[in-house]
Design a protein around this motif. Structure first.
Motif, PDB file in Angstrom:
ATOM      1  N   GLY A  22      -6.647  -2.546  -3.526  1.00 26.20           N
ATOM      2  CA  GLY A  22      -6.233  -1.239  -3.611  1.00 26.20           C
ATOM      3  C   GLY A  22      -5.331  -0.580  -2.363  1.00 26.20           C
ATOM      4  N   ILE A  23      -5.707  -1.620  -1.748  1.00 24.11           N
ATOM      5  CA  ILE A  23      -5.265  -1.351   0.199  1.00 24.11           C
ATOM      6  C   ILE A  23      -4.018  -1.887   0.091  1.00 24.11           C
ATOM      7  CG2 ILE A  23      -6.391  -1.536   2.254  1.00 24.11           C
ATOM      8  CD1 ILE A  23      -8.886  -1.454   1.336  1.00 24.11           C
ATOM      9  N   VAL A  77     -13.218  -3.960   6.570  1.00 30.32           N
ATOM     10  CA  VAL A  77     -12.403  -3.191   6.587  1.00 30.32           C
ATOM     11  C   VAL A  77     -12.285  -2.188   4.972  1.00 30.32           C
ATOM     12  CG1 VAL A  77      -9.754  -3.590   6.053  1.00 30.32           C
ATOM     13  CG2 VAL A  77     -10.543  -5.130   7.579  1.00 30.32           C
ATOM     14  N   VAL A  78     -12.565  -2.853   4.249  1.00 26.19           N
ATOM     15  CA  VAL A  78     -12.998  -1.477   2.958  1.00 26.19           C
ATOM     16  C   VAL A  78     -13.243  -0.591   3.333  1.00 26.19           C
ATOM     17  CG1 VAL A  78     -13.114  -1.722   0.664  1.00 26.19           C
ATOM     18  CG2 VAL A  78     -12.319  -3.698   1.596  1.00 26.19           C
ATOM     19  N   ALA A  79     -14.726  -0.724   3.674  1.00 25.06           N
ATOM     20  CA  ALA A  79     -15.407   0.510   4.160  1.00 25.06           C
ATOM     21  C   ALA A  79     -15.643   1.402   4.952  1.00 25.06           C
ATOM     22  CB  ALA A  79     -16.958  -0.052   4.905  1.00 25.06           C
ATOM     23  N   PHE A 116     -12.953   8.849  -4.755  1.00 22.46           N
ATOM     24  CA  PHE A 116     -11.787   7.628  -3.546  1.00 22.46           C
ATOM     25  C   PHE A 116     -12.688   7.125  -2.656  1.00 22.46           C
ATOM     26  CE2 PHE A 116      -9.835   6.962   0.198  1.00 22.46           C
ATOM     27  CZ  PHE A 116      -9.182   6.504  -0.267  1.00 22.46           C
ATOM     28  N   VAL A 117     -13.259   6.583  -2.005  1.00 20.00           N
ATOM     29  CA  VAL A 117     -14.359   6.333  -1.312  1.00 20.00           C
ATOM     30  C   VAL A 117     -14.610   5.307  -2.414  1.00 20.00           C
ATOM     31  CG1 VAL A 117     -16.084   5.889  -0.021  1.00 20.00           C
ATOM     32  CG2 VAL A 117     -14.846   8.173  -0.235  1.00 20.00           C
ATOM     33  N   SER A 131      -3.169   8.945  -3.724  1.00 18.77           N
ATOM     34  CA  SER A 131      -2.668   7.439  -3.447  1.00 18.77           C
ATOM     35  C   SER A 131      -1.632   7.061  -2.024  1.00 18.77           C
ATOM     36  CB  SER A 131      -2.054   6.364  -4.247  1.00 18.77           C
ATOM     37  OG  SER A 131      -0.908   6.869  -4.287  1.00 18.77           O
ATOM     38  N   ARG A 132      -2.002   8.305  -0.759  1.00 21.24           N
ATOM     39  CA  ARG A 132      -1.014   8.095  -0.011  1.00 21.24           C
ATOM     40  C   ARG A 132      -2.381   7.446   1.049  1.00 21.24           C
ATOM     41  NH1 ARG A 132      -3.319  12.994  -0.054  1.00 21.24           N
ATOM     42  NH2 ARG A 132      -3.741  13.993   1.740  1.00 21.24           N
TER      43      ARG A 132
END
Length: 446
Positions: free
Chosen positions: A21-22, A126-128, A13-14, A252-253
């Motif tokens: 994807g966010i 933000v992604v990390a 996932f990471v 995906s939650r």
């Protein structure tokens, strides 16, 4: 999916997470978390406890490119340690209700420290951060309540290690097998005890988790091997806390949607009680600290057990005292950082009101609820409050940032910085944090 294993599922996932994807609302929440974190760290950076920590950090790692909020730079390990402490020490930072933990403080401190070293953009950050937050939150949903109620483990300390490792690993561009090793290295050292509550060391649970996560990611980058079944293994995390295996950790939650912010610098369990007390105060005709007053505060039993502190002896302990917080809020009509002082601990009026407060326990309530009964010789008032499903507005978070971080960014530009955090994709993390490196009211601690 069941054959993949929980650790590998989280690592995948990471590794797979991208900006695309966010969901937009999750990204906006992440940016609000960044805004709130800077506000909390700005407030916490100037207190004596943080200054003590900062001097020790300088002794061990003064060289480096990562910011220390409140003065200077150092290596990412020291930055993560110091800044996580500063952002959590005042109990002003956000929480995740289902995970029973503060996630942003340790995870974002780690991500920011590594992002500065790598000159990452705000979008990279933000992604990390989302990757690390989700790692901690999804595990916390399964572990947090058991940690808190049964094992007396500090969830922020334990989960912070794993979330920080995921966030740092994402910024270091680790592939999924290396992320799994980073989680393993973080998981075997994760810890923290609730005995720290009310002491100077409580914030160190978040701090050490943040630093440990960065170290775990660095070790994994260097090829150091960690147990890649640290979550689901026979002697792993789930086994240690007696919870069943879960293979839905990569779903995906997005748990970040449930993040909760604080408007009072005190334990989260006290927040709804303060809403009730301040709401009742608005309807009360007068506040006389010398008058006969009785105030019963009914809370969820585990919450009451933690915050029932009739006479706190330190300002840190006062942040976990429902009696102190309610008394000061009742007398002053508000609660903020300025009231947690030695002078107020010994104030006769505050002590008088605290002596009139009784904390009641109710197993049927939840952590978001409070019910108060207020009475004097002439009247009685009951009031119920819940902060569940009632998040502060964006404007309230921006105002908190302006109040607390304005000393670093300047009164004329602080709101522009807030808008850049919320709206910009290319804003550099170094550019963002550079103003916080300035020393504010520096006092050497001996």
């Amino acid at each position: 999916m069941a054959d993949l294993g929980s650790t590998a599922t989280l690592a995948a996932f990471v590794d797979d997470l991208t900006p695309q994807g966010i969901p937009a609302d999750v990204e906006h929440m992440a940016r609000l978390c960044i805004l709130d974190w800077i506000a909390c760290a700005s407030a916490g950076a100037t207190i004596p406890e943080t200054r003590k920590l900062r001097e020790v950090v300088f002794q061990g790692s003064a060289d480096g490119a990562s910011s220390l909020v409140g003065g200077g730079t150092c290596d990412a390990l020291g930055s993560a340690l110091h800044n996580a402490y500063a952002s959590h020490v005042l109990e002003y930072d956000d929480t995740h209700p289902g995970a029973f933990t503060h996630i942003t403080a340790p995870v974002l401190a780690a991500a920011l420290a590594v992002a500065e070293e790598r000159d990452s953009t705000l979008q990279d950050l933000v992604v990390a951060f989302v990757a690390g937050y989700e790692t901690a939150a999804r595990l916390g949903i399964l572990l947090g309540k058991s940690m808190f109620e049964v094992h007396k483990v500090h969830p922020t300390g334990f989960l912070g290690y794993l979330g920080a490792a995921a966030a740092a690993g994402k910024l270091l561009r680790l592939p999924k097998d290396r992320i799994a090793s980073a989680l393993g290295i973080a998981g075997i050292q994760a810890g923290g005890l609730l005995e720290s509550i009310g002491t100077m060391s409580e914030g160190y649970c978040a701090a050490h988790g943040s630093q440990g996560g960065v170290m775990a990611a660095r070790l994994a980058l260097a090829g150091f091997e960690g147990p890649t079944t640290v979550i689901e293994g026979g002697a792993g995390v789930f086994a240690a806390f007696g919870v069943p295996l879960d293979t839905d950790l990569g779903s995906s939650r997005f748990e970040m949607r449930r993040n909760e912010f604080k408007l009072y610098p005190t334990c989260g369990f006290i927040q709804p009680a303060l809403d009730a007390v301040l709401g009742a105060r608005e309807s009360w005709q007068s506040v006389d600290p010398r008058g006969k007053l009785a105030l019963a505060i009914r809370l969820w039993t585990p919450a009451a057990d933690l915050v029932d502190t009739p006479r706190p002896t330190t300002t840190t302990e006062a942040r976990f005292s429902a009696q102190f917080c309610a008394a000061v809020a009742w007398l002053d009509g508000y609660l903020d950082n300025s009231q947690f002082t030695e002078e107020r601990l010994h104030d006769r009026d505050v002590i008088s009101v605290m002596q009139c407060i009784v904390i009641e326990r109710d197993d049927t309530m939840n952590r978001h609820q409070a019910r108060i009964t207020l009475s004097d010789s002439m009247r009685t008032m009951e009031r119920f409050a819940t902060n569940e499903g009632h998040p502060p507005s964006e404007a309230a978070i921006v105002d908190k940032f302006v109040r607390q971080a304005g000393k670093f960014y300047g009164a004329t530009s602080v709101r522009a910085v807030a808008r850049a955090i919320l709206d910009s994709n290319q804003y550099s993390v170094v550019e963002l944090l550079a103003p916080t490196r300035s020393s504010y009211e520096w006092i050497s601690v001996t």
